[in-house]
Scaffold this active site. Structure first.
Site, PDB file in Angstrom:
ATOM      1  N   LYS A 121       0.868  -1.126   0.014  1.00 46.80           N
ATOM      2  CA  LYS A 121      -0.045   0.081   0.017  1.00 46.80           C
ATOM      3  C   LYS A 121       0.710   1.393  -0.105  1.00 46.80           C
ATOM      4  O   LYS A 121       1.642   1.414   0.714  1.00 46.80           O
ATOM      5  CB  LYS A 121      -0.939  -0.034   1.162  1.00 46.80           C
ATOM      6  CG  LYS A 121      -1.843  -1.206   1.219  1.00 46.80           C
ATOM      7  CD  LYS A 121      -2.722  -1.188   2.553  1.00 46.80           C
ATOM      8  CE  LYS A 121      -2.074  -1.516   3.695  1.00 46.80           C
ATOM      9  NZ  LYS A 121      -2.629  -1.666   4.801  1.00 46.80           N
TER      10      LYS A 121
ATOM     11  N   THR B 161      -8.575   9.211   9.109  1.00 47.14           N
ATOM     12  CA  THR B 161      -8.139   8.165   8.457  1.00 47.14           C
ATOM     13  C   THR B 161      -8.109   6.890   9.293  1.00 47.14           C
ATOM     14  O   THR B 161      -7.224   6.022   9.140  1.00 47.14           O
ATOM     15  CB  THR B 161      -6.956   8.249   7.516  1.00 47.14           C
ATOM     16  OG1 THR B 161      -5.923   8.736   8.604  1.00 47.14           O
ATOM     17  CG2 THR B 161      -7.171   9.358   6.749  1.00 47.14           C
TER      18      THR B 161
ATOM     19  N   GLY C 186      -8.128   3.484  11.211  1.00 46.24           N
ATOM     20  CA  GLY C 186      -8.880   2.242  10.790  1.00 46.24           C
ATOM     21  C   GLY C 186      -8.866   2.151   9.186  1.00 46.24           C
ATOM     22  O   GLY C 186      -9.503   0.957   9.006  1.00 46.24           O
ATOM     23  N   THR C 187      -7.974   2.829   8.294  1.00 44.68           N
ATOM     24  CA  THR C 187      -8.298   2.369   7.295  1.00 44.68           C
ATOM     25  C   THR C 187      -7.692   1.190   6.650  1.00 44.68           C
ATOM     26  O   THR C 187      -8.294   0.379   5.757  1.00 44.68           O
ATOM     27  CB  THR C 187      -7.750   3.835   6.009  1.00 44.68           C
ATOM     28  OG1 THR C 187      -6.528   3.919   6.876  1.00 44.68           O
ATOM     29  CG2 THR C 187      -8.476   4.883   6.246  1.00 44.68           C
ATOM     30  N   GLY C 188      -6.587   0.764   7.227  1.00 48.39           N
ATOM     31  CA  GLY C 188      -5.843  -0.292   6.863  1.00 48.39           C
ATOM     32  C   GLY C 188      -6.804  -1.493   7.243  1.00 48.39           C
ATOM     33  O   GLY C 188      -6.890  -2.632   6.753  1.00 48.39           O
ATOM     34  N   CYS C 189      -7.491  -1.637   8.538  1.00 46.08           N
ATOM     35  CA  CYS C 189      -8.610  -2.813   9.038  1.00 46.08           C
ATOM     36  C   CYS C 189      -9.585  -2.868   7.974  1.00 46.08           C
ATOM     37  O   CYS C 189      -9.993  -3.740   7.694  1.00 46.08           O
ATOM     38  CB  CYS C 189      -9.140  -2.288  10.262  1.00 46.08           C
ATOM     39  SG  CYS C 189      -7.695  -1.929  11.557  1.00 46.08           S
TER      40      CYS C 189
END
Length: 261
Positions: A173, A204, A206-209
């Protein structure tokens, strides 16, 4: 109904961890289950406490899930302790879990390592080879390879190197790239690049989760890795563009932005 298991920590403020995962899975019209690796005291301004599950209790949770409602896909988030990582790997192998998406949360937004070296070693040796896809960001890919990853060309090299080493798909990413936000996917055969618009927001959390859970949902539904990443990124972009503004720090996205449209 497709059934998705998230194995991750709890975020009491609801923006990341299993709360973000459950909202994402539900927004995709699927059935969410969770095995909690740790409780956290956190909000949009930071993490103020962590209380890990014991390996025995985490194993109990996983036994209860797999012996009753077997998931169609599994998403793994942050696991802080090597004994918990080993427990997860043992249970996933025992129950022949499929469609495992691993978000290797190892580095904080500020660049600090969140896992000790011995935990990282167990993560890469035990969980990555079981995964259909891993989703490291630039900092995490840099930790895994022991060198800085800064450009799209370097991301392609990193994705192929990690994919061949651990026999899994790799999504590197690039949200923190200087020039543009580009992610690179290597599906063990082909490369794909996904470039999305930069959304001007500080919210932003928690965007990866959210992204990894959305990918798991798409894989469970039978989509290819390329389609799954594309669809998940579109979902996350919509959740960000909604402009939800909660809390005093980096707020969450609106996981349910499609509801009511």
């Amino acid at each position: 109904m497709y059934k998705i298991l998230t194995i991750a920590g709890s975020d009491c403020s609801g923006g990341a961890g299993i709360q973000a995962d459950i909202k994402t899975i539900t927004a995709h019209g699927m059935y969410a289950m969770s095995a909690i690796t740790s409780l956290t005291a956190q909000n949009t301004t930071g993490v103020y406490g962590v209380f890990d599950s014991t390996p025995e209790f985490l194993a109990n949770q996983l036994d209860c899930i797999f012996t009753d409602i077997k998931p169609d896909a599994v998403k793994i988030g942050m696991v802080s302790d090597k004994t918990l990582i080993k427990t997860i790997a043992e249970k996933l192998k025992k129950y022949k879990a499929e469609n495992i998406v691993l978000d290797p949360v190892m580095v904080s937004t500020s660049g600090s390592k969140l896992l000790r070296e011995d935990a990282i070693e167990v993560l890469v040796n035990e969980l990555m080879p079981l995964s259909i896809l891993i989703t490291p960001n630039l900092d995490e890919a840099s930790v895994l390879l022991g060198r800085k990853i800064k450009t799209v060309d370097e991301m392609r090299i990193a994705a192929k190197e990690l994919g061949e080493k651990y026999n899994c798909g790799v999504l590197v990413k690039g949200g923190h790239l200087d020039e543009k936000a580009t992610d690179v996917l290597f599906d063990k055969i082909e490369f794909y690049e996904f470039t999305s618009e930069r959304i001007n927001t500080g919210n932003t959390h928690g965007t990866g989760c959210t992204l990894s859970s959305a990918i798991a949902c798409n894989i469970a539904e039978g989509h290819s890795l390329e389609e799954s990443v594309k669809n998940a990124k579109e979902y996350l972009t919509g959740a960000l563009k909604y402009g939800l503004d909660l809390g005093k720090g980096s707020g969450p996205v609106n996981h349910c932005y499609l509801i009511g449209k």
